[in-house]
Design an enzyme around this catalytic site. Structure first.
Site, PDB file in Angstrom:
ATOM      1  N   THR A   1       0.711  -1.154   0.061  1.00  0.00           N
ATOM      2  CA  THR A   1       0.102  -0.071   0.016  1.00  0.00           C
ATOM      3  C   THR A   1       0.798   1.092  -0.165  1.00  0.00           C
ATOM      4  OG1 THR A   1      -0.093   0.323   2.232  1.00  0.00           O
ATOM      5  CG2 THR A   1      -1.729  -1.266   1.262  1.00  0.00           C
ATOM      6  N   ASP A   2       0.425   2.304  -0.474  1.00  0.00           N
ATOM      7  CA  ASP A   2       0.701   3.634  -0.526  1.00  0.00           C
ATOM      8  C   ASP A   2       0.581   3.946   1.295  1.00  0.00           C
ATOM      9  OD1 ASP A   2       1.990   6.273  -0.478  1.00  0.00           O
ATOM     10  OD2 ASP A   2       0.718   6.738  -2.222  1.00  0.00           O
ATOM     11  N   ASP A   3       1.098   5.060   1.797  1.00  0.00           N
ATOM     12  CA  ASP A   3       0.960   5.285   2.941  1.00  0.00           C
ATOM     13  C   ASP A   3      -0.403   5.339   3.681  1.00  0.00           C
ATOM     14  OD1 ASP A   3       1.210   6.370   5.777  1.00  0.00           O
ATOM     15  OD2 ASP A   3       1.749   8.239   5.219  1.00  0.00           O
TER      16      ASP A   3
END
Length: 564
Positions: A305-307
């Protein structure tokens, strides 16, 4: 006879005990045991508790130059899978290398000796999280302007060599977002092009270069962040493209990268309401990750995932804890968070509780851990793997990379693009008259003075807010000049330039970062794109102005009129 019988029984008991201990710890399989990655991953996973498996799906950041007690606890007590290095960790390169070594040493204290994934964002150009003495590079759009896949390969390679010297083994690059929405303040020069085939070819080459340097590449931001001017850090963008458009445009680079074996892909917090993904973030969408990426495209690697602390995902999900569970259920294998939660945070406790209550979710988490282990066993063992404990003498030799420095200057020279007006070169100092250099960047001004030693300088702030005093000072200095060489990087620069539109002066505009702003100042004598604020890019463009090198770059996207 009795003694011999007791001796045999005693030996048999010892053998049984040894066998049990081998399975449970003493002499058990560990990360550096021999074996193929898939087979050893299965053995390691079989010996893992649910807590250990869940921990492999966590990648955490921390605040500050030195590792916080909290991140040490997560590594020593939970044995998490990875750490993420951000710009706030990296001003002192040697301190950062020491931190990497400290954290890997903590990870090696576990019985399975599984090293951390150590990740960062070092795309080149605008996005350079590892600062300090690392190279500043021309970036993706400059590679697109050169149009040479080998430039993408060598950019990845030299960036990767510097990261590897610091013990960083994973890079969240290449960015293969397309430059579709030219008003985007998030993508801009991070894109190779607006053409999906070009982005795919250059993305593959960049990834191969990183792998050659021993660093794991990660393509992003799936399914594609290029068709929005919104930033998912603050809000969930809704992109109106239908699936047919996505398949032939944004998804094409991922289809190409997947066929070439890209080992990891990062999911973006983006909604596509005109697809079956609906209005939920693609990073939480089983349809986007499992159905399209895994089953239709055939991607076999790791999904991260992105942040998860971005508003673009936590607000739609309702909480970080819920976002994390949805992300794993959708098919993500690693949950990345920019800050360190408490050990007792719900993001951990709720996931672990769900593993106990939901057999299907437990299997999904253990499958994610398996993929993480396979990635590590494939890339973090052997002679090409970055060191767990970086050495200062190696850093001195390899950062900035000596060969890379020469290459990035060559790349910058090949990317210089005449976008509008006439080619002003060769503009020798004797022909330029009185020169005014105007920029937000000190490197532009200092390099400009090497080319035009008698020039005047005007430095203004890198800001989006208009300053009346800046305009007055700029107009005053411009009146005394024959030639104005202006570095344009954003809308504020456009406003400053508009204040001298009718001055009658020769104006040469050098565009750093996104060149779309040049379309708003087409009255100037010449508009030239360099795509970056690296010193190498400024050396190249002033060399071109003096006639030492040709302007041979090609604009890597179709310019759209943004208005005046």
């Amino acid at each position: 006879m009795i003694l011999r019988a007791y001796k045999k029984v005693f030996i048999a008991i010892l053998l049984v005990l040894f066998s049990l201990q081998s399975y449970r710890g003493f002499g058990a399989e560990h990360f550096y045991s021999p074996g193929k990655p898939e087979e050893l991953a299965e053995k390691l996973l079989a010996a893992m508790s649910d807590e250990e498996a869940l921990a492999q799906t966590f990648m955490l950041g921390w605040v500050g130059a030195d590792p916080s007690p909290a991140i040490i606890d997560w590594i020593q007590k939970r044995h998490i899978g990875g750490i993420k290095i951000f710009g706030w960790n990296t001003e002192d390169t040697y301190r950062l290398a020491n931190t990497v070594g400290v954290l890997q040493k903590a990870a090696q204290q576990s019985d399975k000796k599984i090293p951390l994934l150590v990740a960062t964002d070092q795309e080149g150009g605008w996005i350079r999280h590892v600062k300090g003495i690392t190279s500043e590079t021309p970036g993706n759009m400059a590679i697109g302007a050169s149009g040479v896949p080998r430039d993408a390969y060598l950019s990845g390679y030299y960036i990767g060599r510097e990261l590897a010297a610091l013990g960083i083994n994973m890079n969240f690059a290449p960015s293969v977002d397309l430059f579709t929405n030219q008003q985007s303040v998030l993508i801009g020069p991070r894109a190779f092009s607006d053409n999906p085939v070009t982005a795919g070819i250059l993305g593959i080459a960049f990834a191969k270069g990183l792998e050659k340097a021993g660093v794991i590449p990660t393509a992003k931001h799936y399914p594609g962040h290029g068709d929005t001017e919104l930033d998912s850090h603050g809000i969930l963008p809704h992109i109106q493209a239908n699936f047919e458009t996505l398949w032939n445009r944004e998804l094409l680079p991922y289809r190409m990268l997947s066929k070439e074996g890209i080992p990891a892909i990062m999911t973006g917090h983006l909604a596509f309401p005109n697809t079956r993904g609906g209005s939920e973030p693609a990073s939480l969408s089983r349809w986007f990750i499992t159905t399209i990426l895994r089953e239709t495209i055939g991607f076999k690697g790791l999904v991260i995932t992105d942040d998860l602390l971005m508003n673009g995902v936590t607000i739609p999900a309702g909480s970080l804890s819920r976002a994390a569970k949805l992300a794993l259920e959708a098919g993500n294998d690693i949950l990345m968070m920019s800050k360190t939660p408490n050990l007792s945070d719900p993001v951990w406790n709720n996931l672990l509780d769900a593993m106990k209550r939901e057999p299907k979710f437990r299997e999904r988490v253990r499958d994610a851990a398996r993929r993480t282990l396979i990635l590590k066993l494939t890339h973090l063992k052997g002679d090409t793997a970055p060191p767990l404990f970086p050495q200062a003498d190696e850093i001195k030799k390899r950062i900035p990379d000596p060969q890379g420095k020469a290459f990035f200057l060559d790349l910058a020279a090949r990317s210089i693009t005449l976008v509008s007006g006439t080619d002003p070169s060769p503009l020798e100092p004797s022909k330029a008259g009185k020169v005014l250099l105007a920029a937000s960047f000190e490197d532009f001004l200092s390099v400009g003075l090497l080319a035009y030693p008698n020039a005047q300088r005007f430095k203004f702030s890198y800001s989006e807010e208009s300053s009346p005093q800046d305009k007055l000072n700029f107009q005053s200095q411009a009146k005394q000049a024959d030639t104005i060489i202006f570095c344009l990087a954003n809308g504020y620069g456009v406003d400053l330039l508009q204040s001298i539109r009718y001055s009658g002066k020769r104006v040469i505009v050098i565009s750093a970062l996104s060149p779309v702003y040049l379309q708003r100042v087409t009255w100037n004598t010449s508009g030239i794109a360099v795509y970056s604020y690296s010193r190498e890019s400024f050396i190249a463009v002033f060399s071109a102005l003096l006639g030492r090198i040709p302007m041979q770059g090609k604009l890597p996207f179709a310019m759209k009129n943004l208005g005046r």
